[in-house]
Design a protein around this motif. Structure first.
Motif, mmCIF file in Angstrom:
data_model
loop_
_atom_site.group_PDB
_atom_site.id
_atom_site.type_symbol
_atom_site.label_atom_id
_atom_site.label_comp_id
_atom_site.label_asym_id
_atom_site.label_seq_id
_atom_site.Cartn_x
_atom_site.Cartn_y
_atom_site.Cartn_z
ATOM 1 N N LEU A 171 0.829 -1.207 0.000
ATOM 2 C CA LEU A 171 0.000 0.000 0.000
ATOM 3 C C LEU A 171 0.863 1.257 0.000
ATOM 4 N N GLN A 172 1.949 1.219 0.768
ATOM 5 C CA GLN A 172 2.861 2.370 0.788
ATOM 6 C C GLN A 172 3.534 2.548 -0.568
ATOM 7 N N LYS A 173 3.927 1.429 -1.168
ATOM 8 C CA LYS A 173 4.565 1.473 -2.482
ATOM 9 C C LYS A 173 3.608 2.035 -3.529
ATOM 10 N N ALA A 174 2.344 1.639 -3.441
ATOM 11 C CA ALA A 174 1.339 2.134 -4.381
ATOM 12 C C ALA A 174 1.129 3.636 -4.208
ATOM 13 N N ALA A 175 1.040 4.067 -2.956
ATOM 14 C CA ALA A 175 0.858 5.496 -2.674
ATOM 15 C C ALA A 175 2.040 6.304 -3.202
ATOM 16 N N ASP A 176 3.243 5.816 -2.944
ATOM 17 C CA ASP A 176 4.448 6.513 -3.412
ATOM 18 C C ASP A 176 4.522 6.526 -4.937
ATOM 19 N N GLY A 177 4.076 5.428 -5.554
ATOM 20 C CA GLY A 177 4.103 5.342 -7.015
ATOM 21 C C GLY A 177 3.193 6.370 -7.662
ATOM 22 N N TYR A 178 1.983 6.482 -7.147
ATOM 23 C CA TYR A 178 1.045 7.461 -7.703
ATOM 24 C C TYR A 178 1.487 8.889 -7.390
ATOM 25 N N ARG A 179 2.093 9.085 -6.229
ATOM 26 C CA ARG A 179 2.600 10.420 -5.894
ATOM 27 C C ARG A 179 3.742 10.791 -6.845
ATOM 28 N N ARG A 180 4.620 9.829 -7.118
ATOM 29 C CA ARG A 180 5.737 10.068 -8.044
ATOM 30 C C ARG A 180 5.217 10.363 -9.451
ATOM 31 N N LYS A 181 4.197 9.610 -9.859
ATOM 32 C CA LYS A 181 3.594 9.842 -11.177
ATOM 33 C C LYS A 181 3.007 11.246 -11.253
ATOM 34 N N TYR A 182 2.367 11.658 -10.178
ATOM 35 C CA TYR A 182 1.773 12.994 -10.113
ATOM 36 C C TYR A 182 2.843 14.074 -10.226
ATOM 37 N N GLU A 183 3.943 13.882 -9.518
ATOM 38 C CA GLU A 183 5.009 14.882 -9.490
ATOM 39 C C GLU A 183 5.755 14.975 -10.821
ATOM 40 N N ILE A 219 -1.413 16.630 4.516
ATOM 41 C CA ILE A 219 -0.378 17.359 3.773
ATOM 42 C C ILE A 219 -0.536 17.131 2.276
ATOM 43 N N TRP A 220 -0.756 15.884 1.889
ATOM 44 C CA TRP A 220 -0.920 15.560 0.470
ATOM 45 C C TRP A 220 -2.198 16.186 -0.085
ATOM 46 N N GLN A 221 -3.248 16.196 0.719
ATOM 47 C CA GLN A 221 -4.505 16.814 0.286
ATOM 48 C C GLN A 221 -4.327 18.316 0.086
ATOM 49 N N LEU A 276 -4.826 15.334 -11.313
ATOM 50 C CA LEU A 276 -5.368 15.297 -9.956
ATOM 51 C C LEU A 276 -5.775 13.882 -9.554
ATOM 52 N N ASP A 277 -6.189 13.082 -10.540
ATOM 53 C CA ASP A 277 -6.594 11.701 -10.253
ATOM 54 C C ASP A 277 -5.448 10.899 -9.636
ATOM 55 N N ASP A 278 -4.222 11.212 -10.042
ATOM 56 C CA ASP A 278 -3.065 10.470 -9.530
ATOM 57 C C ASP A 278 -2.820 10.753 -8.050
ATOM 58 N N ILE A 279 -2.879 12.012 -7.665
ATOM 59 C CA ILE A 279 -2.651 12.341 -6.255
ATOM 60 C C ILE A 279 -3.818 11.837 -5.401
ATOM 61 N N LYS A 280 -5.012 11.813 -5.990
ATOM 62 C CA LYS A 280 -6.166 11.272 -5.267
ATOM 63 C C LYS A 280 -5.990 9.776 -5.020
#
Length: 218
Positions: A147-159, A201-203, A166-170
Motif C-alpha cells: 500500500l505504501q509502495k502504491a501510494a508513493d508510485g502514484y505520488r511520483r507519477k503525479y510529481e 499534507i498531500w490533500q 489530480l486523479d493520480d494524487i487522489k
C-alpha cells in the motif's frame, strides 16, 4: 483462472529469456506476459473486490466465499503474483513506455492483497497461539508495504507528469487511507495518526495545485 494466467506468464517469460539469450532482443511474449499477469489480477479483483479504501463490510461477503482458502494459500498466491510482476518489470527494463502502467499494476495488486485478508477474523485470530497467526502477520506486513509502495508510485507519477493529473494524487491519498485502515485494525495508533497527518499534507498540496491550475485557466 488466476493460477492458469500465472502459469502462462511463467511460460512467456521463459520464451523471452530464450530470445534474450540467443537473439539478443526481447520477445513479443514479454507483452503477452504483461497481459496474462493483468488478467490474473483482474480475476482476483472479481474474487475479493477492487475497492481501495473502503470498510471491510463493503466487500466482506466476497471474502466469506473464499473462506476455504487457507491463510497459507492466500499468502503464497500473493508472493507468486508479486514475484511475477517483478519479473515482468525487470524484463521490460527502465526505459519503457510502460513506466506508469506499472504504477497501476502494483496499485491493483496492493488492493487485492489487502482484500484477501479477512479483517474480521484477523482481529479475533490476532493471537500467537491461534492457527495461521504467523502467516496472517506476514500477509498484513506485505499489505502495508504494498500500500505504501502504491501510494508513493502514484505520488511520483503525479510529481513527474507534466500535467499533474489530480486523479493520480487522489489515488495516492486513497492508498494512504487504506494503509491507515490497516493500522486501525492493528491498533497501531502511532502510525495511524502519522498517516492522518501525511494525508492532510498531500490533500493540501493537491488543493493548492488545483487552485493554481484554475487561476491559469481564468
Amino acid at each position: 483462472m488466476v493460477v492458469t494466467n500465472l502459469n502462462l506468464v511463467s511460460y512467456y517469460l521463459i520464451l523471452n529469456s530464450l530470445s534474450m539469450t540467443f537473439l539478443g532482443k526481447r520477445s513479443e511474449t514479454l507483452n503477452d506476459a504483461r497481459k496474462a499477469c493483468l488478467k490474473a489480477i483482474i480475476c482476483l479483483e472479481k474474487l475479493v473486490s477492487d475497492k481501495v479504501d473502503a470498510p471491510f463490510s463493503e466487500y466482506e461477503e466476497k471474502v466469506k466465499k473464499i473462506s476455504g482458502l487457507s491463510d497459507e494459500a492466500r499468502y503464497e498466491l500473493l508472493r507468486k503474483v508479486g514475484f511475477t510482476i517483478d519479473c515482468i518489470i525487470d524484463g521490460f527494463g527502465d526505459n519503457t513506455k510502460w513506466q506508469w502502467h506499472w504504477v497501476e499494476i502494483e496499485g491493483r495488486f496492493a488492493t487485492v492483497a489487502k482484500n484477501l485478508l479477512n479483517l474480521k477474523t484477523y482481529r479475533v485470530g490476532n493471537d500467537p497461539r491461534s492457527k495461521g497467526y504467523t502467516t496472517r502477520v506476514k500477509h498484513m506486513r506485505l499489505v502495508l508495504v504494498l500500500l505504501q509502495k502504491a501510494a508513493d508510485g502514484y505520488r511520483r507519477k503525479y510529481e513527474l507528469s507534466t500535467d499533474h493529473r489530480l486523479d493520480d494524487i487522489k489515488m495516492a491519498i486513497n492508498y494512504l487511507s487504506a494503509q491507515r485502515r490497516m493500522y486501525n485494525v492493528l491498533g497501531d495508533n502511532i502510525n495511524y495518526e502519522s498517516l492522518k497527518k501525511k494525508i492532510k499534507i498531500w490533500q493540501a498540496r493537491a488543493e493548492a495545485d488545483q487552485k493554481l491550475k484554475n487561476l491559469k485557466r481564468a
